[in-house]
Design an enzyme around this catalytic site. Structure first.
Site, short mmCIF file in Angstrom:
data_model
loop_
_atom_site.label_atom_id
_atom_site.label_comp_id
_atom_site.label_asym_id
_atom_site.label_seq_id
_atom_site.Cartn_x
_atom_site.Cartn_y
_atom_site.Cartn_z
N ASP A 4 -0.62 -0.19 6.15
CA ASP A 4 -1.63 -0.30 5.10
C ASP A 4 -1.10 -1.19 3.99
OD1 ASP A 4 -3.37 0.32 2.82
OD2 ASP A 4 -4.01 2.08 3.96
N SER A 34 -9.02 5.06 -0.65
CA SER A 34 -8.91 3.68 -1.08
C SER A 34 -9.26 3.56 -2.56
CB SER A 34 -9.81 2.80 -0.20
OG SER A 34 -9.52 1.45 -0.37
N HIS A 50 -5.20 0.61 7.19
CA HIS A 50 -6.08 1.09 6.13
C HIS A 50 -7.37 1.66 6.72
CE1 HIS A 50 -7.25 1.37 1.95
NE2 HIS A 50 -8.41 0.81 2.23
#
Length: 295
Positions: A236, A144, A266
């Site tokens: 995501d 991320s 995600h």
């Protein structure tokens, strides 16, 4: 209900679409602080001159220096802690016989760009110079926002003529401040990270800086960067931006392995680490690291 991967459907039902930042920032920070209270054996913590620290995970003792990985945690540039990555870092160290260092960098908005990138750069330099590490075989990776910082670190190393990572290992990286949902239907599949939190994370990180300098996806020249592995799920929020970045790397002559996981949201591998799809994701990461260390 969105078409989640079969291994992820059960957990997806109970997960929020967005963390609700900035409203929940204080709560998230308190949870991070609690995680830091846990004592984990066989993990060394090293303080860096910038004020950041590194959690060092070492493989079984060996007489020869080992390859290494600098791992950068996620959290939208505003939350998270290196300790949340202990399980994954231990897994990398055990599976590959490498040294893994996870950096606890300064967070925005208190410390906007370039503070966190400076911390990651200092950690990478420290790891390259560590006596048990082979300095020509050090990769950088993250998930991320950590993936975004890893990509930015590779760009900075190229631009400043610093030691370059052997590989960029980018798990659903946060690369582009211009990202939003493609449509309302796509947003129904988001979990944990959505448009509201994304806007807050980027605004906090960028502060008053020029995004054309700080944001990896805004860089016009991606040539001469290290090879990359990019993994992202189709549900995501970062799916489109990550695929575009992989395509741009390839067009710039940078070897890039893109792993797209159908129906994955995600952070799926951190939420459901025992799921078969998460195991395959980890194996793909390990394969990319092995290849980079053997070249």
């Amino acid at each position: 209900m969105p078409d989640f991967h079969p291994d992820l459907r059960r957990t997806a039902r109970f997960m929020p679409r967005d963390l609700g930042l900035p409203r929940t920032l204080g709560l998230q920070r308190r949870l991070d602080a609690l995680s830091r209270l846990r004592r984990v054996p066989d993990v060394s913590v090293i303080q860096l001159p910038t004020g950041a620290s590194v959690r060092l995970h070492e493989p079984a003792p060996t007489s020869a220096p080992t390859p290494a990985l600098l791992w950068i945690h996620g959290g939208g540039y505003v939350i998270g802690a290196a300790q949340q990555e202990d399980r994954l870092c231990r897994a990398f160290a055990a599976a590959l016989g490498i040294t893994v260092a996870a950096v606890d960098y300064r967070l925005a908005p208190e410390h906007p760009y370039p503070a966190s990138l400076d911390d990651c750069g200092a950690a990478f330099e420290w790891l390259v110079d560590h006596p048990t590490v082979e300095p020509t075989k050090v990769a950088v990776g993250g998930a991320s926002a950590g993936g975004g910082l890893a990509a930015a670190l590779a760009i900075r190393a190229r631009d400043l003529g610093l030691v370059s990572p052997t590989l960029q290992l980018l798990s659903y990286p946060m690369l582009d401040d211009r990202t939003g949902p493609d449509d309302a239907r796509a947003a129904r599949g988001f979990r944990w990270w959505g448009p509201r939190s994304n806007r807050f994370g980027w605004a906090s990180y960028l502060g008053d800086c020029d995004p054309d300098i700080a944001v990896p996806a805004r860089q016009e020249d991606l040539r001469r960067l290290p090879a990359a592995w990019i993994g992202v799920g189709t549900l995501d929020m970062f799916h489109a931006e990550d695929v575009r970045y992989a395509e741009r790397l390839a067009a710039a002559g940078v070897p890039c392995d893109l792993a797209v996981i159908e129906g994955a949201y995600h952070g799926f591998d951190a939420i459901s680490p025992r799921a078969a799809v998460s195991g395959k994701f980890f194996e793909s990461q390990c394969a990319a690291l092995r290849a980079s260390f053997s070249s």
